[in-house]
Scaffold this motif. Structure first.
Motif, PDB file in Angstrom:
ATOM      1  N   LEU A  34       4.735  -0.204  -4.802  1.00  0.00           N
ATOM      2  CA  LEU A  34       3.445  -0.457  -5.455  1.00  0.00           C
ATOM      3  C   LEU A  34       2.349   0.415  -4.851  1.00  0.00           C
ATOM      4  CD1 LEU A  34       3.543  -4.353  -5.871  1.00  0.00           C
ATOM      5  CD2 LEU A  34       3.842  -2.604  -7.628  1.00  0.00           C
ATOM      6  N   GLY A  35       2.406   0.625  -3.544  1.00  0.00           N
ATOM      7  CA  GLY A  35       1.442   1.525  -2.916  1.00  0.00           C
ATOM      8  C   GLY A  35       1.576   2.946  -3.406  1.00  0.00           C
ATOM      9  N   SER A  36       2.817   3.395  -3.591  1.00  0.00           N
ATOM     10  CA  SER A  36       3.052   4.744  -4.098  1.00  0.00           C
ATOM     11  C   SER A  36       2.561   4.881  -5.539  1.00  0.00           C
ATOM     12  CB  SER A  36       4.547   5.080  -4.006  1.00  0.00           C
ATOM     13  OG  SER A  36       4.807   6.401  -4.389  1.00  0.00           O
ATOM     14  N   LEU A  37       2.738   3.827  -6.326  1.00  0.00           N
ATOM     15  CA  LEU A  37       2.242   3.848  -7.707  1.00  0.00           C
ATOM     16  C   LEU A  37       0.717   3.913  -7.733  1.00  0.00           C
ATOM     17  CD1 LEU A  37       4.621   1.206  -9.333  1.00  0.00           C
ATOM     18  CD2 LEU A  37       4.514   3.640  -9.900  1.00  0.00           C
ATOM     19  N   CYS A  38       0.058   3.188  -6.798  1.00  0.00           N
ATOM     20  CA  CYS A  38      -1.408   3.254  -6.714  1.00  0.00           C
ATOM     21  C   CYS A  38      -1.860   4.669  -6.372  1.00  0.00           C
ATOM     22  CB  CYS A  38      -1.909   2.276  -5.654  1.00  0.00           C
ATOM     23  SG  CYS A  38      -1.839   0.539  -6.138  1.00  0.00           S
ATOM     24  N   GLN A  39      -1.127   5.308  -5.502  1.00  0.00           N
ATOM     25  CA  GLN A  39      -1.489   6.671  -5.110  1.00  0.00           C
ATOM     26  C   GLN A  39      -1.318   7.644  -6.276  1.00  0.00           C
ATOM     27  OE1 GLN A  39       0.716   8.091  -1.755  1.00  0.00           O
ATOM     28  NE2 GLN A  39      -0.625   9.841  -1.408  1.00  0.00           N
TER      29      GLN A  39
ATOM     30  N   ILE B  78      -3.891  -0.611  -0.892  1.00  0.00           N
ATOM     31  CA  ILE B  78      -5.217  -0.136  -0.480  1.00  0.00           C
ATOM     32  C   ILE B  78      -5.141   1.322  -0.042  1.00  0.00           C
ATOM     33  CG2 ILE B  78      -6.999  -0.398   1.289  1.00  0.00           C
ATOM     34  CD1 ILE B  78      -6.457  -3.414   1.203  1.00  0.00           C
ATOM     35  N   LEU B  79      -4.134   1.636   0.779  1.00  0.00           N
ATOM     36  CA  LEU B  79      -3.980   3.020   1.233  1.00  0.00           C
ATOM     37  C   LEU B  79      -3.663   3.947   0.069  1.00  0.00           C
ATOM     38  CD1 LEU B  79      -1.957   2.473   4.555  1.00  0.00           C
ATOM     39  CD2 LEU B  79      -4.359   3.118   4.320  1.00  0.00           C
ATOM     40  N   GLY B  80      -2.910   3.420  -0.902  1.00  0.00           N
ATOM     41  CA  GLY B  80      -2.599   4.235  -2.074  1.00  0.00           C
ATOM     42  C   GLY B  80      -3.825   4.559  -2.902  1.00  0.00           C
ATOM     43  N   CYS B  81      -4.705   3.583  -3.040  1.00  0.00           N
ATOM     44  CA  CYS B  81      -5.945   3.822  -3.797  1.00  0.00           C
ATOM     45  C   CYS B  81      -6.901   4.738  -3.037  1.00  0.00           C
ATOM     46  CB  CYS B  81      -6.634   2.495  -4.094  1.00  0.00           C
ATOM     47  SG  CYS B  81      -5.737   1.430  -5.254  1.00  0.00           S
ATOM     48  N   GLY B  82      -6.843   4.700  -1.713  1.00  0.00           N
ATOM     49  CA  GLY B  82      -7.683   5.585  -0.903  1.00  0.00           C
ATOM     50  C   GLY B  82      -9.161   5.263  -1.042  1.00  0.00           C
TER      51      GLY B  82
END
Length: 677
Positions: free
Chosen positions: A109-114, A193-197
């Motif tokens: 999910l984090g990778s998808l956000c990124q 959160i980290l993915g969205c930056g």
């Protein structure tokens, strides 16, 4: 490369093969075409939709999907469809039985956000936050993972109930159940959160911050640790904004809006008993201060945070200590001393509270920080707080833990050197403590006491000299009363995490009985939880006459550095040589080792001309140590001969040894050609 071969490696039951599979996949994705990528995507989805597959298969496919997501072509409908399907599967896997599957699902999910931005977070945040809230509030989840956890907990409780004195363990098991998805859900939120930056900045609101605050005061240390790392991710999003904006008020910055509350939680985390929580809070604190737009705003939080960062620079856990040192350097730059002086009252209050903490590592760090005030800070800023600081050092000087006693001893020596007038009133109470440490069963404590007593002699030459010289001579002469019995099997040991262990294995009853003492990562507390923790009475071995004599030899080496003390030290050397003759006790080789280590120091400080007059007295002790079976004593004696030979002259040394005892010549010649250990 064959697709099935990649999948087999990623889903292997052997971790090494799975790691190799990730390397192969990364290499494959960097060169493959869209057709190969689509084939991989369909295989991942196919395997993940089979519910009976092993956790290794699920984790491997999720790992592969995570690596593949950055290569997705947003213009390709099939790949967009894959992103929707893998998002749905990852969401379901957040409640999987296996923690590694849940963790990898969060990473997907984090990778998808990124890759796709805030839309992914906006779509999934309600479910992820619901997972966190339900676990925080201990609500049951209607999923396979929660059912499996409940069944495992009940089986464990049934097994424990058959053991004696198991009520507390059963209670702890019940209290710790129900958090299965909490930590991994927090990790998932952190990944998103980290993915969205930087774009996540707008999502920071009261509900999210309040939820995170609940994790920081959770009674499970792993949840607290994850909560602080989650805060770090939150602050990292704000740090880039801070670098772009020269001015920012609380209405514009979500971090500043909750700044006071954040600072309070960070201060509690920095003072936590658990090293892992302390380190996570240290990470969050650094990013929090970096996220603030300018120095003026940072200074609002300095009184609460800086003293605790400064204290952790001396914490025993290496990760915490090194990270805090670097944080201090980054935050204060070249103004560290100035900031300490500006907020002196806050620093002193923090140190006084730390010195009364139930964690011995914190008490030790507090003593080291107090010593630093005497050595590095303007005396005018410290002087108003001297009575309180000296009083707390006297308390720590009587501590049951030897590292704390040693740190307090060194701190008292520093204060005596810096404030001889103000410290004079405390000397009546300090002399017995200094002399007690000088004969302590721990060698490092004896060394610290000797260094502090040297400061005492320098500060009070008229009043301190004669009592200290008399004590040295009395200790050396008293070695004749040393018992010939061997050392006790139980010795005091440092109680750092992983650094000590009981000499015997406790029985099951010992482990389960609540009135027993247990280790707690740098602390030694009862199993009553953080609010019920107490100071444990450590066993302290009674000092032996040889240990007092050993400390006196070390003290003579320290005093020899004072020029006007040369004659007094020289007059005491015959008593040292006489003490070396007593070899009826097992530790005599340790005493000889100390003597051999200090002889070159004495020769250098007293001057060769003076030292030669007493050298013959130590030829027998040196060669006794050189030829003994104790490797450390023999090696120290070998180095002693080599150093004395270079100062006196090898020919003079040889002739002195020959005149004293010709039988030592063979050992002397052999030592020249054999390097010491």
């Amino acid at each position: 490369m064959d697709h099935r071969e990649l999948i087999t490696a990623l889903c292997s039951t052997q971790k090494l093969e799975r790691d190799n599979g990730i390397v192969k996949l990364d290499k494959f994705l960097s060169t493959c075409n869209i057709s190969d990528r689509l084939t991989l995507e369909s295989i991942f989805i196919e395997f993940l939709n089979i519910s009976c597959n092993s956790w290794e298969t699920k984790q491997g496919c999720l790992t592969g999907a995570k690596a593949l997501i950055p290569f997705i072509d947003k213009e390709n409908e099939q790949e967009i469809e894959f992103s929707h399907e893998i998002k749905s599967i990852a969401r379901k896997c957040l409640t999987d039985v296996e923690v590694r599957v849940r963790t990898e699902a969060g990473a997907v999910l984090g990778s998808l956000c990124q890759k796709f931005g805030n839309d992914v977070y906006r779509e999934e945040k309600d479910y992820v936050i619901e997972l966190i809230q339900n676990n925080l509030e201990r609500q049951s989840m209607d999923d396979e993972g929660s059912y499996h956890e409940h069944a495992e907990t009940e089986r464990l409780i049934e097994k424990l109930s058959q053991r004696r004195n198991s009520s507390e363990v059963i209670q702890n098991s019940r209290e710790n159940s129900g958090w299965k998805n909490l930590e991994t859900s927090l990790v998932c939120l952190q990944s998103m959160i980290l993915g969205c930056g930087d774009n996540f900045y707008s999502f920071i609101d009261n509900d999210l911050v309040s939820l995170i605050f609940q994790t920081l005061i959770h009674n499970n240390r792993f949840v607290q640790e994850t909560g602080f790392y989650l805060c770090s991710s939150l602050f990292r999003c704000a740090s880039n904004r801070a670098s772009e904006e020269s001015e920012c008020d609380s209405s514009e910055s979500p971090v500043l809006t909750f700044g006071r509350k954040i600072s309070e939680h960070l201060a509690l985390g920095l003072a936590d008993n658990w090293s892992q929580v302390k380190l996570a809070a240290s990470h969050a604190t650094r990013y929090f201060l970096a996220s603030l737009p300018n120095d003026k705003i940072r200074e609002v939080f300095y009184p609460e945070l800086l003293p605790r960062i400064c204290l952790n620079r001396y914490y025993i856990a290496e990760g915490v200590r090194i990270y805090s040192q670097e944080t201090w350097r980054q935050v204060t730059g070249e103004c560290g001393q100035e900031l300490v002086e500006r907020y002196m009252a806050c620093f002193v209050q923090c140190y006084l509270e730390a010195a009364a903490c139930d964690n011995q590592a914190v008490r030790e760090a507090a003593c080291s920080c107090i010593a630093e005030l005497a050595c590095k800070v303007d005396k005018g800023a410290v002087r108003p707080h001297l009575p309180a600081l000296l009083q707390v050092l006297l308390t720590c000087f009587r501590d049951t833990s030897w590292p704390v006693r040693d740190a307090a001893c060194l701190a008292c020596g520093s204060f005596i050197a810096a404030f001889p007038g103000e410290a004079a009133a405390s000397m009546e109470a300090l002399y017995p403590l200094f002399f007690g440490n000088l004969g302590d069963s721990i060698a490092a404590v004896r060394q610290g006491a000797a260094a502090s007593l040297k400061s005492v002699v320098k500060a009070y030459p008229d009043t301190a000299l004669q009592p200290i010289i008399d004590r040295i001579n009395a200790n050396l002469k008293d070695i004749c009363n040393q018992s010939s019995a061997g050392p006790s099997d139980i010795k005091e040991m440092p109680l750092y995490c992983g650094g000590s262990k009981r000499r015997r294995d406790d029985s099951d009853d010992d482990h389960l009985n609540s009135d027993k003492w247990h280790y707690l990562c740098g602390s030694f507390v009862q199993r009553l939880g953080r609010r019920g923790s107490q100071v444990a009475p450590l066993h302290k071995q009674e000092s032996q006459p040889w240990e007092h004599a050993d400390g006196s030899v070390i003290l003579l080496g320290e005093l020899s550095e004072i020029t006007w003390m040369a004659d007094h030290v020289l007059q005491a050397l015959p008593n040292v040589a006489e003490a070396c003759k007593f070899q009826h006790y097992p530790q005599h080789v340790v005493f000889l080792e100390t003597v051999c280590r200090n002889l070159p120091i004495l020769a250098k400080n007293l001057g060769i001309k003076r030292f030669k007059t007493a050298f013959d007295l130590f030829i027998d002790p040196i060669f006794t140590a050189l030829t003994c079976e104790n490797a450390l004593a023999s090696s120290t004696a070998s180095q002693c001969l080599n150093q004395l030979g270079s100062m006196i002259g090898s020919n003079i040394l040889r002739s002195r040894v020959m005149n004293h005892n010709p039988r030592y010549i063979d050992a002397l010649d052999a030592n020249i050609f054999i390097a010491p250990l």
